[in-house]
Write an enzyme that holds these catalytic residues in place. Sequence first.
Site, PDB file in Angstrom:
ATOM      1  N   GLU A   1       0.863  -1.198   0.000  1.00 15.49           N
ATOM      2  CA  GLU A   1       0.000   0.000   0.000  1.00 15.49           C
ATOM      3  C   GLU A   1       0.901   1.251   0.000  1.00 15.49           C
ATOM      4  O   GLU A   1       1.947   1.271   0.661  1.00 15.49           O
ATOM      5  CB  GLU A   1      -0.833  -0.045   1.287  1.00 15.49           C
ATOM      6  CG  GLU A   1      -1.728   1.139   1.536  1.00 15.49           C
ATOM      7  CD  GLU A   1      -2.465   1.011   2.893  1.00 15.49           C
ATOM      8  OE1 GLU A   1      -2.053   0.180   3.750  1.00 15.49           O
ATOM      9  OE2 GLU A   1      -3.446   1.746   3.085  1.00 15.49           O
TER      10      GLU A   1
ATOM     11  N   LYS B   1      -9.277   2.235  -2.026  1.00 17.34           N
ATOM     12  CA  LYS B   1      -9.524   1.612  -0.711  1.00 17.34           C
ATOM     13  C   LYS B   1     -10.884   2.011  -0.136  1.00 17.34           C
ATOM     14  O   LYS B   1     -11.192   3.202   0.005  1.00 17.34           O
ATOM     15  CB  LYS B   1      -8.404   2.006   0.248  1.00 17.34           C
ATOM     16  CG  LYS B   1      -8.428   1.298   1.584  1.00 17.34           C
ATOM     17  CD  LYS B   1      -7.184   1.683   2.404  1.00 17.34           C
ATOM     18  CE  LYS B   1      -7.089   0.923   3.710  1.00 17.34           C
ATOM     19  NZ  LYS B   1      -5.836   1.278   4.438  1.00 17.34           N
TER      20      LYS B   1
ATOM     21  N   CYS C   1      -5.099  -3.495   2.609  1.00 18.43           N
ATOM     22  CA  CYS C   1      -4.817  -3.483   4.044  1.00 18.43           C
ATOM     23  C   CYS C   1      -6.083  -3.652   4.891  1.00 18.43           C
ATOM     24  O   CYS C   1      -6.675  -4.717   4.895  1.00 18.43           O
ATOM     25  CB  CYS C   1      -4.031  -2.219   4.393  1.00 18.43           C
ATOM     26  SG  CYS C   1      -3.071  -2.417   5.915  1.00 18.43           S
TER      27      CYS C   1
ATOM     28  N   VAL D   1      -0.020  -2.268  10.795  1.00 22.36           N
ATOM     29  CA  VAL D   1       0.606  -1.804  12.032  1.00 22.36           C
ATOM     30  C   VAL D   1       0.171  -2.617  13.248  1.00 22.36           C
ATOM     31  O   VAL D   1       0.652  -2.393  14.345  1.00 22.36           O
ATOM     32  CB  VAL D   1       0.304  -0.304  12.281  1.00 22.36           C
ATOM     33  CG1 VAL D   1       0.997   0.564  11.243  1.00 22.36           C
ATOM     34  CG2 VAL D   1      -1.184  -0.027  12.292  1.00 22.36           C
TER      35      VAL D   1
END
Length: 268
Positions: free
Chosen positions: A38, A108, A143, A170
């Site tokens: 990404e 997205k 993601c 993350v």
Amino acid sequence: MQIAVVQMQPQYGNIHANVNRVCELLSRADAAVVVFPELALSGYFFTDREQLRNVALELNSPALQMIEQVATAQRKVAIVGFPEQAGERIYNSAVLYDGCGGSYIYRKTHLFYRERLVFDEGDTGFFVIAIDWLDVRIGMMICYDWRFPEAARTLALQGADVIVCPSNLVTHVWRMAMPVRALENKVYVAVANRIGKETQGEETLEFNGHSAIYGYNGTLLAELPSDTEGIAVASIEPALTRSKSFNQFNDIFADRRPWAYRLSGGAS
Ligand code: ACM
């Protein structure tokens, strides 16, 4: 056929350096389909929309054309995440170059965390691209879309053999869920994650690597470490995902009971 996920650390805000790196890694990857992270061309952590606008790229920009040229010259399918400028809007997008001069854009759908401050919500929805020369059907998600089983399910119901997921992850919980997205849909899943850290003010985000390719029964076919750049490659057989039956009575698509599901609750 071979599919690759590329794990890299983009240089924050340096489009030129990142495009060159993507072109180099695309050339080096020994696979017909190559998935990049990404926002691979820009870096991730933007909290100021004007700052993001400085690095956002139109689809016909020279930077993206360079990547398309490499994909076409090498006859590879390349999937690359970047901030897309479309009029006044800025999307967190991934482009797929099909190796024959065709391009497709996914924007997205589910924006994560401070992305909501700077990006517009994607308007493409989930769709599948048939790459005839490889006999493979690819669906894209980006993601945080992984958190929504509806995303992968939509792609699988539309006939995806492989779901590619450019990522800047993350948290770590995704490593439990991604193989399940593969298993529950009987599709391959290829997650290209980034590594490194980015800081804005007091806040630092750390990206956790572990880019991976999962088989259609959820097995791990290839994986990279948490903190180094690299390319992971796996052999896949897309046609094997097309029968969804797993014994003489059960087929995970034919056995679905849409009348019993209520999926339209909550936000519209
Ligand atoms: C994410 O959607 N970048 C976690």
